[in-house]
Design a protein around this motif. Structure first.
Motif, PDB file in Angstrom:
ATOM      1  N   TYR A   1      -9.904 -11.144  -6.843  1.00 18.09           N
ATOM      2  CA  TYR A   1     -11.028 -10.549  -6.123  1.00 18.09           C
ATOM      3  C   TYR A   1     -11.704  -9.515  -7.024  1.00 18.09           C
ATOM      4  O   TYR A   1     -11.089  -8.557  -7.472  1.00 18.09           O
ATOM      5  CB  TYR A   1     -10.577  -9.870  -4.832  1.00 18.09           C
ATOM      6  CG  TYR A   1     -11.761  -9.434  -3.983  1.00 18.09           C
ATOM      7  CD1 TYR A   1     -12.263 -10.255  -2.983  1.00 18.09           C
ATOM      8  CD2 TYR A   1     -12.391  -8.221  -4.212  1.00 18.09           C
ATOM      9  CE1 TYR A   1     -13.361  -9.884  -2.220  1.00 18.09           C
ATOM     10  CE2 TYR A   1     -13.489  -7.838  -3.457  1.00 18.09           C
ATOM     11  CZ  TYR A   1     -13.976  -8.671  -2.466  1.00 18.09           C
ATOM     12  OH  TYR A   1     -15.071  -8.309  -1.722  1.00 18.09           O
TER      13      TYR A   1
ATOM     14  N   TYR B   1      -6.150  -8.064  -6.864  1.00 18.98           N
ATOM     15  CA  TYR B   1      -7.278  -7.286  -6.346  1.00 18.98           C
ATOM     16  C   TYR B   1      -7.706  -6.268  -7.407  1.00 18.98           C
ATOM     17  O   TYR B   1      -6.950  -5.361  -7.758  1.00 18.98           O
ATOM     18  CB  TYR B   1      -6.860  -6.584  -5.060  1.00 18.98           C
ATOM     19  CG  TYR B   1      -7.982  -6.053  -4.216  1.00 18.98           C
ATOM     20  CD1 TYR B   1      -8.631  -6.865  -3.300  1.00 18.98           C
ATOM     21  CD2 TYR B   1      -8.404  -4.734  -4.331  1.00 18.98           C
ATOM     22  CE1 TYR B   1      -9.667  -6.384  -2.504  1.00 18.98           C
ATOM     23  CE2 TYR B   1      -9.433  -4.242  -3.546  1.00 18.98           C
ATOM     24  CZ  TYR B   1     -10.058  -5.073  -2.633  1.00 18.98           C
ATOM     25  OH  TYR B   1     -11.083  -4.593  -1.858  1.00 18.98           O
TER      26      TYR B   1
ATOM     27  N   LYS C   1     -12.021  -1.076  -6.578  1.00 21.87           N
ATOM     28  CA  LYS C   1     -11.513   0.157  -5.987  1.00 21.87           C
ATOM     29  C   LYS C   1     -11.923   0.349  -4.530  1.00 21.87           C
ATOM     30  O   LYS C   1     -11.463   1.279  -3.881  1.00 21.87           O
ATOM     31  CB  LYS C   1     -11.982   1.362  -6.823  1.00 21.87           C
ATOM     32  CG  LYS C   1     -11.360   1.388  -8.220  1.00 21.87           C
ATOM     33  CD  LYS C   1     -11.726   2.669  -8.939  1.00 21.87           C
ATOM     34  CE  LYS C   1     -11.082   2.706 -10.312  1.00 21.87           C
ATOM     35  NZ  LYS C   1      -9.610   2.641 -10.253  1.00 21.87           N
ATOM     36  N   GLN C   2     -12.803  -0.506  -4.015  1.00 22.34           N
ATOM     37  CA  GLN C   2     -13.219  -0.349  -2.625  1.00 22.34           C
ATOM     38  C   GLN C   2     -12.044  -0.613  -1.689  1.00 22.34           C
ATOM     39  O   GLN C   2     -11.093  -1.315  -2.051  1.00 22.34           O
ATOM     40  CB  GLN C   2     -14.373  -1.302  -2.308  1.00 22.34           C
ATOM     41  CG  GLN C   2     -13.976  -2.780  -2.311  1.00 22.34           C
ATOM     42  CD  GLN C   2     -15.173  -3.694  -2.257  1.00 22.34           C
ATOM     43  OE1 GLN C   2     -15.951  -3.768  -3.186  1.00 22.34           O
ATOM     44  NE2 GLN C   2     -15.329  -4.397  -1.146  1.00 22.34           N
TER      45      GLN C   2
ATOM     46  N   LYS D   1      -9.348  -2.014   0.741  1.00 24.65           N
ATOM     47  CA  LYS D   1      -8.934  -3.412   0.818  1.00 24.65           C
ATOM     48  C   LYS D   1      -8.892  -3.944   2.246  1.00 24.65           C
ATOM     49  O   LYS D   1      -9.009  -5.146   2.464  1.00 24.65           O
ATOM     50  CB  LYS D   1      -7.540  -3.562   0.193  1.00 24.65           C
ATOM     51  CG  LYS D   1      -7.486  -3.227  -1.286  1.00 24.65           C
ATOM     52  CD  LYS D   1      -6.091  -3.405  -1.831  1.00 24.65           C
ATOM     53  CE  LYS D   1      -5.163  -2.274  -1.447  1.00 24.65           C
ATOM     54  NZ  LYS D   1      -5.546  -0.983  -2.053  1.00 24.65           N
ATOM     55  N   GLU D   2      -8.711  -3.051   3.234  1.00 20.52           N
ATOM     56  CA  GLU D   2      -8.426  -3.514   4.583  1.00 20.52           C
ATOM     57  C   GLU D   2      -9.534  -4.421   5.136  1.00 20.52           C
ATOM     58  O   GLU D   2      -9.266  -5.506   5.668  1.00 20.52           O
ATOM     59  CB  GLU D   2      -8.226  -2.313   5.514  1.00 20.52           C
ATOM     60  CG  GLU D   2      -6.911  -1.573   5.291  1.00 20.52           C
ATOM     61  CD  GLU D   2      -6.905  -0.771   4.000  1.00 20.52           C
ATOM     62  OE1 GLU D   2      -7.999  -0.495   3.461  1.00 20.52           O
ATOM     63  OE2 GLU D   2      -5.811  -0.438   3.516  1.00 20.52           O
TER      64      GLU D   2
ATOM     65  N   VAL E   1     -11.821  -6.073   3.518  1.00 17.04           N
ATOM     66  CA  VAL E   1     -11.923  -7.304   2.723  1.00 17.04           C
ATOM     67  C   VAL E   1     -10.855  -8.294   3.156  1.00 17.04           C
ATOM     68  O   VAL E   1     -11.126  -9.476   3.390  1.00 17.04           O
ATOM     69  CB  VAL E   1     -11.787  -6.999   1.225  1.00 17.04           C
ATOM     70  CG1 VAL E   1     -11.699  -8.295   0.414  1.00 17.04           C
ATOM     71  CG2 VAL E   1     -12.952  -6.148   0.746  1.00 17.04           C
ATOM     72  N   LEU E   2      -9.624  -7.827   3.279  1.00 16.22           N
ATOM     73  CA  LEU E   2      -8.524  -8.708   3.654  1.00 16.22           C
ATOM     74  C   LEU E   2      -8.734  -9.287   5.052  1.00 16.22           C
ATOM     75  O   LEU E   2      -8.451 -10.456   5.301  1.00 16.22           O
ATOM     76  CB  LEU E   2      -7.207  -7.940   3.605  1.00 16.22           C
ATOM     77  CG  LEU E   2      -6.760  -7.480   2.205  1.00 16.22           C
ATOM     78  CD1 LEU E   2      -5.485  -6.655   2.311  1.00 16.22           C
ATOM     79  CD2 LEU E   2      -6.539  -8.664   1.291  1.00 16.22           C
TER      80      LEU E   2
ATOM     81  N   LYS F   1      -1.711  -9.315   3.636  1.00 14.34           N
ATOM     82  CA  LYS F   1      -1.650  -8.197   2.702  1.00 14.34           C
ATOM     83  C   LYS F   1      -0.362  -8.195   1.881  1.00 14.34           C
ATOM     84  O   LYS F   1      -0.299  -7.578   0.815  1.00 14.34           O
ATOM     85  CB  LYS F   1      -1.785  -6.875   3.445  1.00 14.34           C
ATOM     86  CG  LYS F   1      -0.653  -6.553   4.409  1.00 14.34           C
ATOM     87  CD  LYS F   1      -0.893  -5.211   5.080  1.00 14.34           C
ATOM     88  CE  LYS F   1       0.244  -4.875   6.030  1.00 14.34           C
ATOM     89  NZ  LYS F   1       0.018  -3.558   6.681  1.00 14.34           N
TER      90      LYS F   1
ATOM     91  N   LEU G   1      -0.852  -9.610  -1.675  1.00 10.08           N
ATOM     92  CA  LEU G   1      -1.890  -8.987  -2.495  1.00 10.08           C
ATOM     93  C   LEU G   1      -1.251  -8.104  -3.558  1.00 10.08           C
ATOM     94  O   LEU G   1      -0.313  -7.356  -3.286  1.00 10.08           O
ATOM     95  CB  LEU G   1      -2.829  -8.156  -1.624  1.00 10.08           C
ATOM     96  CG  LEU G   1      -3.921  -7.386  -2.375  1.00 10.08           C
ATOM     97  CD1 LEU G   1      -5.243  -7.480  -1.644  1.00 10.08           C
ATOM     98  CD2 LEU G   1      -3.528  -5.907  -2.532  1.00 10.08           C
TER      99      LEU G   1
ATOM    100  N   ASP H   1      -2.424  -5.189  -6.147  1.00 12.94           N
ATOM    101  CA  ASP H   1      -3.528  -4.296  -6.489  1.00 12.94           C
ATOM    102  C   ASP H   1      -3.455  -3.950  -7.977  1.00 12.94           C
ATOM    103  O   ASP H   1      -2.515  -3.309  -8.441  1.00 12.94           O
ATOM    104  CB  ASP H   1      -3.439  -3.017  -5.654  1.00 12.94           C
ATOM    105  CG  ASP H   1      -4.674  -2.145  -5.791  1.00 12.94           C
ATOM    106  OD1 ASP H   1      -5.407  -2.294  -6.777  1.00 12.94           O
ATOM    107  OD2 ASP H   1      -4.914  -1.312  -4.897  1.00 12.94           O
TER     108      ASP H   1
ATOM    109  N   SER I   1      -6.170  -2.483  -9.614  1.00 16.12           N
ATOM    110  CA  SER I   1      -7.442  -1.789  -9.787  1.00 16.12           C
ATOM    111  C   SER I   1      -7.333  -0.458 -10.520  1.00 16.12           C
ATOM    112  O   SER I   1      -8.337   0.188 -10.771  1.00 16.12           O
ATOM    113  CB  SER I   1      -8.083  -1.538  -8.419  1.00 16.12           C
ATOM    114  OG  SER I   1      -7.270  -0.674  -7.633  1.00 16.12           O
TER     115      SER I   1
END
Length: 357
Positions: free
Chosen positions: A7, A67, A70-71, A73-74, A76-77, A84, A87, A89, A91
């Motif tokens: 992502y 992923y 930095k935005q 994640k909640e 988006v997921l 989750k 996933l 991270d 970032s």
């Protein structure tokens, strides 16, 4: 192997995709936010790119998402109906820096540059670069070096644009020629200065950060006839001012004249600033041919302090336009107010300007 999705296709995302390609790790697809889908994906190894709306009905069972943005994640997921627990991270800045090291160690080895981890000086197609890995302050300057070479070194030496992020400083009519006088504003570790010097252009390299300047000075010693380091910031006034410097090396912005909101990791240092107009007078320069600027949001002040230079010499300009939301409009207006003959175009995260002969 589980199906891997990525992502984000920003700086970290593109680097992660390229690393997967290097190591032969298959990627099922790349997901980007709605409206950010790229049209050209050939340099991403042909991996298919989707926006969020295109994957709403895909079954992601037995898939892993890397992923990279930095935005939060909640949301988006939830929009992807993604578990989750699958996933990863990636970032963080520290992870990005690790990826950079791996990628470029492999890249230089493949290009027969030499032993990147052991050579004091890198000889790249005849261009000499001080190897930051061997420098006494290797960690900070090494990261700065790796962040710059995708935009500055690879296009200039190998015509390779795969790692472009902010954009090369030469494009079309905006180019460096032998005998040019160049102002490198925000010279950092001197990669762009070395590119210019390799083309036999004379470079005044402005860098106020004491620690980075010391490395820049060492780099300039490889091209004593062409690179002249200047330990000053460029602005719209000649004065002593404050600069904020990240001493930790854990953040992407290492130094800035703009007062940051978070001062926890930034230390204040008094530095000297100068206008390019006054610098030209002091040095008695008879021409200025190219101005490059990446100075963390102070590009407009630099241009305001160079109005006479723009009007008199009409140098080619390559200026970053991503630090402030209205950069394109404000920077363009300053340039045209100083010299209405300029033609301006925008590409990547930069403004390119020139005056036709």
């Amino acid at each position: 192997m589980n199906n891997i999705w990525i992502y984000g296709l920003g700086t970290s995302g593109r680097l992660l995709v390229d690393l997967c390609i290097q190591y032969g790790i298959p990627i099922q697809g790349i997901i980007v936010g709605n409206g950010y889908k790229e049209d050209e994906i050939s340099h991403r190894g042909g991996v298919k790119i989707y926006d969020v709306l295109e994957v709403k009905d895909i079954n992601f069972e037995n898939c892993i998402m890397l992923y990279t943005v930095k935005q939060p994640k909640e949301a988006v997921l939830q929009s992807l109906s993604w578990n989750k627990d699958t996933l990863v991270d990636v970032s963080s800045v520290s992870f990005y820096q690790k990826m950079l090291r791996i990628y470029y160690n492999n890249f230089f080895e493949s290009m027969n540059v030499g032993e990147f981890e052991k050579s004091d000086i890198l000889n790249i197609e005849g261009m000499k670069l001080l190897n930051p890995k061997m420098h006494e302050r290797s960690e900070k300057v090494y990261e700065g070096f790796l962040q710059e070479i995708g935009d500055l070194l690879l296009p200039a030496i190998w015509n390779n644009y795969d790692r472009i992020d902010e954009g090369a400083y030469e494009d079309g009519n905006v180019n460096i020629n032998e005998g040019d006088i160049v102002f490198d504003c925000g010279a950092n570790v001197g990669v762009f200065s070395a590119v210019c010097a390799n083309k036999k252009a004379k470079v005044f390299a402005f860098e106020p950060d004491t620690n980075v300047y010391n490395y820049l000075k060492a780099q300039s010693d490889l091209y004593p006839e062409y690179i002249y380091p200047v330990k000053k910031a460029v602005s719209n006034a000649c004065c002593v001012t404050d600069m904020y410097i990240d001493k930790t090396g854990n953040h992407m912005t290492e130094s800035t004249l703009v007062k940051p909101m978070d001062l926890d990791f930034m230390e204040k240092e008094s530095i000297e600033s100068i206008t390019l107009d006054s610098f030209v007078e002091e040095e008695k320069l008879m021409h200025v041919d190219f101005i490059k600027a990446d100075i963390e949001g102070y590009e407009r002040e630099m241009l305001l302090g160079a109005k006479n230079v723009l009007a008199r010499f009409a140098p080619k300009l390559a200026v970053c336009t991503y630090h402030k939301k209205d950069d394109k409009e404000v920077l363009s207006q300053i340039i045209l107010d100083a010299n209405p003959k300029y033609k301006i175009k925008y590409k990547w995260k930069k403004l390119y300007a020139y005056v036709e002969n």
